[in-house]
Structures are given as C-alpha cells and as structure tokens.
Write a protein that holds these residues in place. Structure first.
Motif, PDB file in Angstrom:
ATOM      1  N   LYS A 148      65.126 -24.731 -84.659  1.00 48.25           N
ATOM      2  CA  LYS A 148      65.908 -25.381 -83.605  1.00 48.25           C
ATOM      3  C   LYS A 148      67.383 -25.008 -83.705  1.00 48.25           C
ATOM      4  O   LYS A 148      67.883 -24.677 -84.780  1.00 48.25           O
ATOM      5  CB  LYS A 148      65.743 -26.904 -83.685  1.00 48.25           C
ATOM      6  N   GLY A 149      68.038 -25.043 -82.562  1.00 47.83           N
ATOM      7  CA  GLY A 149      69.472 -24.816 -82.520  1.00 47.83           C
ATOM      8  C   GLY A 149      69.852 -23.362 -82.317  1.00 47.83           C
ATOM      9  O   GLY A 149      69.099 -22.574 -81.737  1.00 47.83           O
ATOM     10  N   HIS A 150      71.032 -23.009 -82.819  1.00 48.01           N
ATOM     11  CA  HIS A 150      71.579 -21.661 -82.672  1.00 48.01           C
ATOM     12  C   HIS A 150      71.661 -20.907 -83.991  1.00 48.01           C
ATOM     13  O   HIS A 150      72.177 -19.786 -84.031  1.00 48.01           O
ATOM     14  CB  HIS A 150      72.980 -21.735 -82.054  1.00 48.01           C
ATOM     15  N   SER A 151      71.175 -21.532 -85.086  1.00 46.28           N
ATOM     16  CA  SER A 151      71.186 -20.851 -86.385  1.00 46.28           C
ATOM     17  C   SER A 151      70.431 -21.703 -87.390  1.00 46.28           C
ATOM     18  O   SER A 151      70.183 -22.891 -87.166  1.00 46.28           O
ATOM     19  CB  SER A 151      72.614 -20.629 -86.881  1.00 46.28           C
ATOM     20  N   TYR A 152      70.076 -21.085 -88.532  1.00 42.18           N
ATOM     21  CA  TYR A 152      69.649 -21.877 -89.674  1.00 42.18           C
ATOM     22  C   TYR A 152      70.864 -22.634 -90.216  1.00 42.18           C
ATOM     23  O   TYR A 152      72.003 -22.163 -90.087  1.00 42.18           O
ATOM     24  CB  TYR A 152      69.134 -20.972 -90.786  1.00 42.18           C
TER      25      TYR A 152
END
Length: 319
Positions: free
Chosen positions: A72-76
């Motif tokens: 999820k999101g834009h990065s780890y």
C-alpha cells in the motif's frame, strides 16, 4: 481461452496444437493444450510444483492473505519514494483496485479520481523460491494484459516479477539481490519484456538501471487472450542460466558466464519472492513514450488479469 477446469483436454490436443506454437500470437489455449516446448522441458527435468495460486473464490473478494501481501501507498516504509521507479499511483487494498472475479482470476485495475491514480501490487509471503544446487526452478503465470492502446494506454505498466529475499525489510540493497522481470509491458504496446537486474546501480554487469533485457512481440493478442509467461533458473549444467519464455517459446537468456561469479551468485543463489502489479507512469513508460506519463488522454479502468501463478523445481525449493 482455456480455463483451468478445461485443462483435462491437454491429452486430446495432439498435433493440431503443435502447429500453433510460435510467438505470443499463439493463443494461451493452444499453448496449454498442445504438449509445447516448455512442457516437454519440464517433463524432462522432472519439475515438481512446490507452490501455486489459482485465485478461486467469491467475486469481489481479496486474494488469500495466507499467500499474498498487498502493498500500500507510494513506497515501502523507509524505502525509496514511488517504489524506486517514479511510478505515480497509490497502491491500495480496495476491491475497486484488486479483487477476484469469481471465475478463478485475479484482476488488478488502475483507476483515477481527480488527478490521483490508484492501483494494486501484491507479493508472495514466501521468499524462499529458489533453484537447488544442481537443479532447476520455473516460475510462471497465465496473464491477460490491460485492454488499452494508443494514447489511452500511456503510462500503463503491468508486471510479473521477483525480488531477492534479502530485499524484504531492507529496501536499500537493489539491484545486488537480484530482480527477475518475467513480464513487463508499457504503454499498451504489442511487446513484452524480460529483464535481469543485478550488481550495482548505475552501471555494473547488468548495465543498470536498464538491466539485461530482451523483448517479445505479441501482435496485440496479449490483451484479449491469456498467455503463459515464465522464467527458468537452471543450475544443472556447467554454466548456470536464466531463460525467459512466452507460451513455451524461449526469447531471452542470461548466463553465469556473462558476469563475475559473485554478482551472479548474489542475484540468483538464494530465495526470491514473486510480485504482480499494475503501475502507472514511471521511468520505463516515460522513457518509451519520450515524455511524462500518464497523460490527460490515458484511460482509467484497464486491468491486469491473472489466471494462476505457479512455482516448480527439481526438488530443491522449500515445499
């Protein structure tokens, strides 16, 4: 299109299916029914299935949490921004972006709300998929690519790939841990790509950030039919080798002798985990388009559809 329940017809396909084997133009059904090159190789090598996902379940449900992690999101957390590729979408676990279709498939769909794109990315919980010393491993999937083309496809970037096990939780050791891109496609083009990433970035024996890659033409049919995309890591000969296939046809290979022993071992001599995602924008589609993607003309709603994912080996990968 051959569904999983129809595979009992393999034995009846015979010579007629052999005539269909060639490029990605050959339909998934024919490749799966016909005793093709890949199946012959697998039989000869005595490959055994060690893991499989068939995506059976109720329509609108998520893939099994026993097998998959949904990113999820834009990065780890603590990882490079935009997943290290420049892709712009936000990954979610919303069933608008990822769900089973009730017919044994997984659909990952890219959507747009205002100026924001969303999509999904999953990775196997297991990180131990490896070729045993002196043996082989094969990772394959049945995929149908997003049915978009031309300006409406700018920025679409579906992918089926792996990362070395040590990347999980570290996020700073790429590309040395190895990345096998089994299938990538950008901007709705009639071409898929297979790539090995390794060594150091930039440069190194894998010419990063590009990697060592080759393309395979699929004449548009990869958007309307399922096709089998696979990679084999062969450690059974004097020289270890990675081989890429579409519908049983080999189109790319990288050998141990193509680089120094440490770089090869660091990229291949350990477990990997498997990923599936549909990115929007980023370095690869931007580079092919020659400008930033997606654009105002890009059409939301395209889906990467997955029939199955399997891992086979000659008795070495953990079961």
């Amino acid at each position: 299109m051959l569904l999983k329940s129809d595979r009992r017809r393999w034995a009846l396909a015979g010579i007629a299916a052999l005539a269909a084997i060639g490029t990605c133009v050959a339909p998934y059904a024919s490749a799966d029914e016909g005793g093709d090159q890949a199946r012959t190789q697998k039989k000869a090598a005595a490959l055994e299935e060690v893991w499989r996902a068939d995506f059976d379940g109720d329509a609108g449900s998520l893939p099994s949490g026993d097998d998959w992690i949904i990113d999820k999101g834009h990065s780890y957390p603590g990882g490079p921004d935009n997943w290290g590729t420049g892709e712009i979408q936000e990954y979610t676990d919303s069933t608008d972006n990822i769900q089973l279709d009730g017919d044994g498939h997984l659909k990952i769909t890219a959507l747009k709300s205002g100026d924001n794109w969303t999509s999904s990315r999953i990775e196997t919980k297991r990180t131990d998929f490896a070729a045993p010393e002196g043996g082989k491993m094969r990772i394959e999937a049945g995929l149908k690519l997003p049915d978009v083309s031309g300006d409406e496809a700018l920025g679409y970037w579906p992918a089926f790939w792996t990362l070395g096990d040590e990347y999980r939780g570290n996020y700073q050791n790429w590309p040395g841990v190895g990345e096998f891109d089994i299938m990538e496609n950008v901007n709705g083009q009639n071409t898929t790509h297979g790539v090995l990433h390794c060594g150091v970035n930039p440069g190194g024996p894998c010419a990063e950030t590009q990697g060592i890659g080759e393309s395979h033409e699929c004449s548009g049919d990869c958007k309307s039919d399922f096709h089998e995309y696979a990679i084999e890591l062969d450690r059974s000969g004097e020289t270890e080798e990675l081989r890429w296939y579409v519908d049983g046809e080999q189109f790319h290979s990288v050998k141990e002798s193509d680089m120094d022993a440490k770089t090869w071992s660091d990229a291949t001599g350990h477990g990997h985990f498997v990923l599936l995602n549909l990115a929007m924008g980023g370095a690869f589609p931007d580079g092919v388009a020659g400008s930033q993607t997606p654009t105002a003309a890009t059409k939301p709603g395209g889906s990467l559809t997955v029939d199955y994912v399997s891992v086979e080996s000659t008795g070495g990968a953990s079961k």
